[in-house]
Each structure stands twice: as structure tokens, then as C-alpha cells.
Design a protein around this motif. Sequence first.
Motif, PDB file in Angstrom:
ATOM      1  N   GLU A 131       0.845  -1.198   0.000  1.00  0.00           N
ATOM      2  CA  GLU A 131       0.000   0.000   0.000  1.00  0.00           C
ATOM      3  C   GLU A 131       0.884   1.252   0.000  1.00  0.00           C
ATOM      4  N   LEU A 132       0.356   2.357  -0.528  1.00  0.00           N
ATOM      5  CA  LEU A 132       1.100   3.615  -0.511  1.00  0.00           C
ATOM      6  C   LEU A 132       1.111   4.172   0.910  1.00  0.00           C
ATOM      7  N   THR A 133       2.248   4.758   1.260  1.00  0.00           N
ATOM      8  CA  THR A 133       2.349   5.382   2.580  1.00  0.00           C
ATOM      9  C   THR A 133       1.710   6.763   2.526  1.00  0.00           C
ATOM     10  N   GLN A 136       3.779   9.051   0.394  1.00  0.00           N
ATOM     11  CA  GLN A 136       3.597   8.836  -1.049  1.00  0.00           C
ATOM     12  C   GLN A 136       2.275   9.427  -1.530  1.00  0.00           C
ATOM     13  N   HIS A 137       1.214   9.320  -0.730  1.00  0.00           N
ATOM     14  CA  HIS A 137      -0.052   9.974  -1.083  1.00  0.00           C
ATOM     15  C   HIS A 137       0.117  11.481  -1.163  1.00  0.00           C
ATOM     16  N   LEU A 140       1.919  12.457  -4.307  1.00  0.00           N
ATOM     17  CA  LEU A 140       1.026  12.380  -5.468  1.00  0.00           C
ATOM     18  C   LEU A 140       0.139  13.611  -5.566  1.00  0.00           C
TER      19      LEU A 140
END
Length: 168
Positions: A131-133, A136-137, A140
Motif C-alpha cells: 500500500e502507498l504510505t 507517497q499519497h 502524489l
Amino acid sequence: MKLYDYIMGKVSRCITLAPFMCLFFVCSCRTIKYVPVESYADSIVVEKLVEVQLPPDSATIRALLECDENGKVVLNWLDIANSKNVQAQLTIDSLGNLLAKMKTHPDTVYLPSKEVTVTKEVKVPYPVEKELTTWQHLKLKLGGWAFGIVITMSFIFISWMVYKFKKK
């Protein structure tokens, strides 16, 4: 000379940053991993008998009729060819009338048939490798905003340059 120095400064800065940009692009590339989605459907199979009408049957009658010395009609020979579902009967009554009777039976065949009804189709996703941390979100979302800001600033800069050159 000021314009020349300005352009050379920009070019030298681009030449300095080019290796770092290439390294950034090479390191940031990854192969794309597609995650397949498994799907299954609940279906019901129903066997039915389907009615199929067969084409009509036929019969062929050939007869040789002659008159005898008294003037009466006499059947010399008779040939009747019937198909499977036809009954043909040929008779001559006492007055010499030729009577033909045909009986046909409708032929219906019932063939088995399968009917499939899909009630619902459910897609089951596979779990993602990682899953994205939160970081990272955030990157984005900020990257999308930064891209929009860069496009807007470029549009404003180009409009300002066009306006400046048209004014001269």
C-alpha cells in the motif's frame, strides 16, 4: 551584451542540471506491474426441451385404371409410396368412383437444450503488493498541484512575453 550573458547563464545552468535530471529520470522509472482482477459469476443452467416441427410428409399414388367390356372402371395396377407419417388409401366404389384418403400426423420432435442464466458477476480484486504510505499519497497530491501551477505559470509567462513584444 546583456542578452548574450543572460542566454549563456541559462544554457550553462541547463548543462549543469542535465546529468542530475537524467539520473532522476533513470532512477524514477520502474516496470509496470499489472494486478489481474479475478471475476466469477453465479450462473444457473436449466435444461429444457425445445419443440421442433419437422417438414410435412408426402405420398405418391400411381394407378392404371381401365374399362372392362361392361363399361365399368377396373383397377389394373396400383403403386402407393408413403413417407413415414402419411397413410394413403385408394379405393374404387361400386359406381366406379375413385376415392383417395390421406391421413397425416404432425411430427414434432423435442430436442434437449441448455439455457444459462447469469445471476450476478462479482469481481474479486487481488491484494496489492504494498500500500502507498502517507508520504507517497502527499507526494502524489502535491505533484498534481505542482503540475497545474507550472502549466498556469507557463501560460502567464508566454502571454506576458507576447504582450511585451507586441507593445514594442
